[in-house]
Design a protein around this motif. Sequence first.
Motif, mmCIF file in Angstrom:
data_model
loop_
_atom_site.group_PDB
_atom_site.id
_atom_site.type_symbol
_atom_site.label_atom_id
_atom_site.label_comp_id
_atom_site.label_asym_id
_atom_site.label_seq_id
_atom_site.Cartn_x
_atom_site.Cartn_y
_atom_site.Cartn_z
ATOM 1 N N UNK A 102 -9.608 -27.082 160.493
ATOM 2 C CA UNK A 102 -10.066 -28.458 160.344
ATOM 3 C C UNK A 102 -8.844 -29.362 160.342
ATOM 4 N N UNK A 103 -8.929 -30.447 161.099
ATOM 5 C CA UNK A 103 -7.856 -31.439 161.067
ATOM 6 C C UNK A 103 -8.229 -32.521 160.071
ATOM 7 N N UNK A 104 -7.321 -32.828 159.183
ATOM 8 C CA UNK A 104 -7.505 -33.997 158.310
ATOM 9 C C UNK A 104 -6.680 -35.121 158.912
ATOM 10 N N UNK A 105 -7.393 -36.128 159.445
ATOM 11 C CA UNK A 105 -6.707 -37.198 160.158
ATOM 12 C C UNK A 105 -6.381 -38.333 159.207
ATOM 13 N N UNK A 106 -5.125 -38.707 159.192
ATOM 14 C CA UNK A 106 -4.633 -39.717 158.259
ATOM 15 C C UNK A 106 -4.086 -40.884 159.058
ATOM 16 N N UNK A 107 -4.614 -42.067 158.773
ATOM 17 C CA UNK A 107 -4.187 -43.246 159.518
ATOM 18 C C UNK A 107 -2.875 -43.791 158.955
ATOM 19 N N UNK A 108 -1.886 -43.968 159.821
ATOM 20 C CA UNK A 108 -0.562 -44.450 159.389
ATOM 21 C C UNK A 108 -0.087 -45.544 160.343
ATOM 22 N N UNK A 109 0.809 -46.401 159.850
ATOM 23 C CA UNK A 109 1.405 -47.436 160.701
ATOM 24 C C UNK A 109 2.111 -46.796 161.876
ATOM 25 N N UNK A 110 1.984 -47.412 163.026
ATOM 26 C CA UNK A 110 2.699 -46.985 164.241
ATOM 27 C C UNK A 110 2.425 -45.525 164.604
ATOM 28 N N UNK A 111 1.383 -44.934 164.060
ATOM 29 C CA UNK A 111 1.069 -43.545 164.394
ATOM 30 C C UNK A 111 2.002 -42.530 163.772
ATOM 31 N N UNK A 112 2.871 -42.988 162.874
ATOM 32 C CA UNK A 112 3.885 -42.093 162.301
ATOM 33 C C UNK A 112 3.425 -41.598 160.929
ATOM 34 N N UNK A 113 3.182 -40.298 160.858
ATOM 35 C CA UNK A 113 2.734 -39.664 159.618
ATOM 36 C C UNK A 113 3.855 -39.724 158.573
ATOM 37 N N UNK A 114 3.530 -40.213 157.379
ATOM 38 C CA UNK A 114 4.559 -40.273 156.337
ATOM 39 C C UNK A 114 4.162 -39.399 155.147
ATOM 40 N N UNK A 115 5.179 -38.996 154.394
ATOM 41 C CA UNK A 115 4.937 -38.161 153.215
ATOM 42 C C UNK A 115 4.007 -38.864 152.233
ATOM 43 N N UNK A 116 4.187 -40.177 152.079
ATOM 44 C CA UNK A 116 3.368 -40.930 151.130
ATOM 45 C C UNK A 116 1.888 -40.826 151.512
ATOM 46 N N UNK A 117 1.606 -41.057 152.779
ATOM 47 C CA UNK A 117 0.204 -41.044 153.236
ATOM 48 C C UNK A 117 -0.392 -39.641 153.163
ATOM 49 N N UNK A 118 0.419 -38.622 153.489
ATOM 50 C CA UNK A 118 -0.106 -37.253 153.413
ATOM 51 C C UNK A 118 -0.404 -36.912 151.951
ATOM 52 N N UNK A 119 0.513 -37.282 151.066
ATOM 53 C CA UNK A 119 0.310 -36.945 149.658
ATOM 54 C C UNK A 119 -0.944 -37.621 149.101
ATOM 55 N N UNK A 120 -1.179 -38.872 149.524
ATOM 56 C CA UNK A 120 -2.409 -39.560 149.098
ATOM 57 C C UNK A 120 -3.668 -38.795 149.512
ATOM 58 N N UNK A 121 -3.574 -38.133 150.672
ATOM 59 C CA UNK A 121 -4.755 -37.429 151.202
ATOM 60 C C UNK A 121 -4.960 -36.060 150.547
ATOM 61 N N UNK A 122 -3.934 -35.580 149.840
ATOM 62 C CA UNK A 122 -4.016 -34.229 149.282
ATOM 63 C C UNK A 122 -4.882 -34.216 148.021
ATOM 64 N N UNK A 123 -5.526 -33.073 147.811
ATOM 65 C CA UNK A 123 -6.381 -32.930 146.632
ATOM 66 C C UNK A 123 -5.930 -31.711 145.838
ATOM 67 N N UNK A 124 -6.188 -31.703 144.550
ATOM 68 C CA UNK A 124 -5.833 -30.519 143.753
ATOM 69 C C UNK A 124 -6.590 -29.303 144.259
ATOM 70 N N UNK A 125 -5.985 -28.134 144.097
ATOM 71 C CA UNK A 125 -6.601 -26.912 144.604
ATOM 72 C C UNK A 125 -7.989 -26.738 144.000
ATOM 73 N N UNK A 126 -8.918 -26.347 144.866
ATOM 74 C CA UNK A 126 -10.317 -26.259 144.450
ATOM 75 C C UNK A 126 -10.998 -25.310 145.415
ATOM 76 N N UNK A 127 -11.884 -24.475 144.894
ATOM 77 C CA UNK A 127 -12.544 -23.464 145.715
ATOM 78 C C UNK A 127 -13.403 -24.076 146.825
ATOM 79 N N UNK A 128 -13.792 -25.356 146.644
ATOM 80 C CA UNK A 128 -14.611 -25.995 147.671
ATOM 81 C C UNK A 128 -13.812 -26.365 148.918
#
Length: 349
Positions: A102-128
């Motif tokens: 599965x791709x988790x698509x994260x919208x970023x300025x200028x199409x450049x993926x940043x650590x800040x935006x990826x971290x915002x999208x991350x969730x704590x580990x969970x069996x779901x």
Amino acid sequence: MNGIVDMRSDTVTLPTDAMRAAMARAEVGDDVNAEDPTVNELEEYAADLFGKEAALFVTSGTQGNAVAMMAHTVPGDLVYCETRAHVGHYEGGGPAALAGVTLEKISCDRGILTAERVEEAMEPEDVHLAVPRVIWAENTSNGGGGTCMTVAEMEGLRTLANRYGLKIHVDGARIFNAAAGLGVSVKDLAAAADTVQFCLSKGLGAPVGSMVVGPRSFRKAAHRKRKMLGGGLRQAGVIAAAGLVALKETPSLIPLDHANARSLAQGIAEIPGLLIDPDGVETNLVYFGYEAGVVDSKRFVGQLSERGYLIGEARKGVSRACTHHQVSADDVGGALAAMREAAAAASPA
Ligand SMILES: *Cc1c(COP(=O)(O)O)cnc(C)c1O
């Protein structure tokens, strides 16, 4: 190019005389048995250039990304990428079909993926949740406008990846453009990544082929996936020879492509009915839009092609012109004159 100036893409570049000569005299063998000396030389050269242990010659950027995705993940895994990333849009659903991810698509300025935006999208580990495995960067970002991801941005991703045990893959189809745009080496841009895919057949001008680079263990896994996908070639040295010439000779020409792209963008900004921010052009891709009710995009592109200049449609109402080593400064001048005429002749019906 037969009087036609083709700026639809940098994939349209034609092999140079030096490439054809190298192809004609290439030493070859059966590469499925690792017996093609020219492929072996290309792989060693590429690995060294990128500061990685090993490299694998693949048929295309899409295949390079596919083998990397399959080597890095197991079905069910999650991969972070930017919303406009090539891997999510233009690879035929390969991540889902071939790797089962599965791709988790994260919208970023200028199409450049940043650590800040990826971290915002991350969730704590969970069996779901699907297990996150890879941060998938793209440099330059095509969908973002040929934008460059810096070494510092790559290092930011590395810190995050280390914290969460993730791999970093760079879709570097145009990483030589990023390097030229930023004034750094491809080795610098690759340093924080586990693996990189780059195209020989785009701005570098080779007729066929891409490379993936990374650790030896990765190459071994990717090599098996390449065979599975039917990408095990035999006397591939005839095309690897052109790739070697491309890698050695074309990178030094890229700054000129970028200067041409900038003058094209500045010229477009002065044409009534065309919309562009020339300051947003960082490399060889020039995206521009159309003022509604003034210029019709389809008619404009048609008028332009009648004058011998080809550009591409990026998405509805947005065109892309791409400079490469077979577009000269004179061609850009000609293109701008033709664009001015085409815009005047392309008012909506
Ligand atoms: C072109 C491109 C690819 C795929 O390369 P092909 O050789 O066309 O399969 C992958 N990623 C990006 C960003 C590209 O521009």
